[in-house]
Design an enzyme around this catalytic site. Sequence first.
Site, PDB file in Angstrom:
ATOM      1  N   HIS A   1       0.805  -1.210   0.000  1.00  0.00           N
ATOM      2  CA  HIS A   1       0.000   0.000   0.000  1.00  0.00           C
ATOM      3  C   HIS A   1       0.845   1.269   0.000  1.00  0.00           C
ATOM      4  O   HIS A   1       0.379   2.318  -0.434  1.00  0.00           O
ATOM      5  CB  HIS A   1      -0.957   0.009   1.187  1.00  0.00           C
ATOM      6  CG  HIS A   1      -2.155  -0.860   0.954  1.00  0.00           C
ATOM      7  ND1 HIS A   1      -2.126  -2.218   1.172  1.00  0.00           N
ATOM      8  CD2 HIS A   1      -3.394  -0.577   0.491  1.00  0.00           C
ATOM      9  CE1 HIS A   1      -3.302  -2.716   0.852  1.00  0.00           C
ATOM     10  NE2 HIS A   1      -4.092  -1.756   0.435  1.00  0.00           N
ATOM     11  N   GLY A   2       2.039   1.205   0.520  1.00  0.00           N
ATOM     12  CA  GLY A   2       2.855   2.411   0.488  1.00  0.00           C
ATOM     13  C   GLY A   2       4.199   2.196   1.146  1.00  0.00           C
ATOM     14  O   GLY A   2       4.351   1.323   2.004  1.00  0.00           O
TER      15      GLY A   2
END
Lengths: 463, 184
Positions: A319-320
């Site tokens: 996700h990041g």
Amino acid sequence: MVFSSITFIFCFLPVFLLLYYLIPNRRVKDIILVVGSLFFYAWGEPVYVILMLFSMGFNYFMALDIWENPDDRKRKASMIFTVVINLLILGFFKYYGFLLDSVAALIRTPIAHPVLSLPIGISFYTFKNLSYLLDVYNQKVDAQPDLLTFAVYSTMFPHMSAGPIVRYADIEEQLYQRTISFPKLGLGMEMFIKGLAKKVILADNLALIFSEITQTDGKIAVVTAWIGIFAYTLEIYLDFSGYSDMAIGLGKMLGFDFKKNFDYPYISTSVTEFWRRWHISLGSWFRDYVYIPLGGNRVSTGKHIRNILIVWALTGLWHGASWNFVLWGVYYGILLLLEKFILASFLENLPGFVRNLLTMLAVMIGWVFFSIPSFSAIFRYLGSMFGIGASAFLNGASLYYLRTGIVLFIVGTIVTRPNPQIRFKRLMRTKPRAAVVLDILLFAAAVAYLVANSYTPFLYQQF
Amino acid sequence: MRENIIRRIGNSLNAVPGIITRNPDDPGFTRNGVIKTLMIVFLILYLGALYSANNAADVSMVRVESSMTSRTNVGSLLKRGRADLKRYYSIDDEAADGYVFYKAISPMSVNELLIIKARDAAQAEQFLASVQAHLESQKTIFGGYGTDQMALLSRSFTGSKGKYVYYICGPDADTWRDVFMSLI
């Protein structure tokens, strides 16, 4: 370009659909789809179109190379080489700076490095291409010999920037033969409008509440903290599922049927069930290409626990490039382990609505990790939710947010449940004209919001 | 001759796992190895070009400010602080790694320089969106009646390099930009 923009809705889409529908030949339709997709992508980031074209060409070529090779050892070497190159590209853009910053923090010495903007959708199209390559390697699908057909799959704009992660196997037949009809166009439009309304009428306004609360200087009240995270809980679902609805709707307009990416996750009665209903395409990707190859649950308990934690740390990291996402992933890994090994029998005996409440409590706490990048701010916010370091239990600001957000909270909550969709489908069957009028009204309201508000990208486009 | 060169390149790459996947004596298979190699070379060149284009020296904002004020006439504008940064750009100064913000005293002037240093790539993108929004807002304010201002706004610079994001507007915007770029 984003779906929820005037340029896309009133310029790009009508011209594109007109060309796509007017031309009868499938090959020419494919060319229009590829060119249109590249134009759509280049609108915001022309420099990264080269990267997307490279990724498409490289994976097309390597899949054929793997497929045609009779030597198993060399096929494996070729597959590993391809996976490594794909992951290196993803790592270069997404994790390189994060890695250097983490090392710099450890050795307490700054390390200068260039800051590259993240190519939109790189995590989505890398995972999509990897699923294709691994399926070719495992001989689940044949390699696509035709470059144009592969380009359609690899660059198709509906699911290019924020998913769903469409597997090649799921649309292989549709690449050759797809139903393009006006009833399907209508269904696609209905889904698109539904997603657009979720995004611009609800999610964008809920985002304002959460951002105001998190940017408040000083301490906040307990109720304010809960209002903030409740707003974010609704926002992220409506934003991301709204995008997925729009992507699936656009797919239908083009004659494709993509699998659903959300199945009302907020009605779940366990965290396990939540993850079966939330971002389904990513969950199934990690299950099929990481969890099962690691041995899944058909190993010793220790290894099973290890597998779950690895998968969830990677899900978080996907996700990041930030530690809060890793923490968020591991948090879910631990919750799933607790649910599976310790709390299963206890939870089974509770009434359904209590299990739903407990699941939502866990999910909302999870969104705190997800939405706030700094660890100190995360724990300050969590503290406020439970009265530690809060200014009060309830104050004027809490009442203000409650008063201004109450309609959004009620409508948002209703939309997260299946009932409105069931009722709308019934309306479509019994009173189709009324359903069309409702769609037109929703569309008009969404466009009015688009005109009045500033540009707000989709939350998941940053991944 | 050409076949021989291709075959020789292919044979020399045979040792790299995954590059040559089949019998190097087969010309078709050797061709695959050459294509793969060319693709990797292209990728390295492309990523290298992106890397160097976005690379910026790590210069302190104190040094940026002192160079900008000593080498340009930006000091003729009024130095602005956190309140104005929040007001014009909706940026919280504590979130940034530092900034230099000068803006004309007269509200009828569009002369302005903002150089802000982000802490990471995501923040740099947010700052860039903020400066672009500010430029659009200025164009909305002066559009229709401020001919001189609109001319300056149309020649203004917004952009980012490394962790630095900038908005430069004024008659000497070109010089200001050149001086700043030479620093990083």
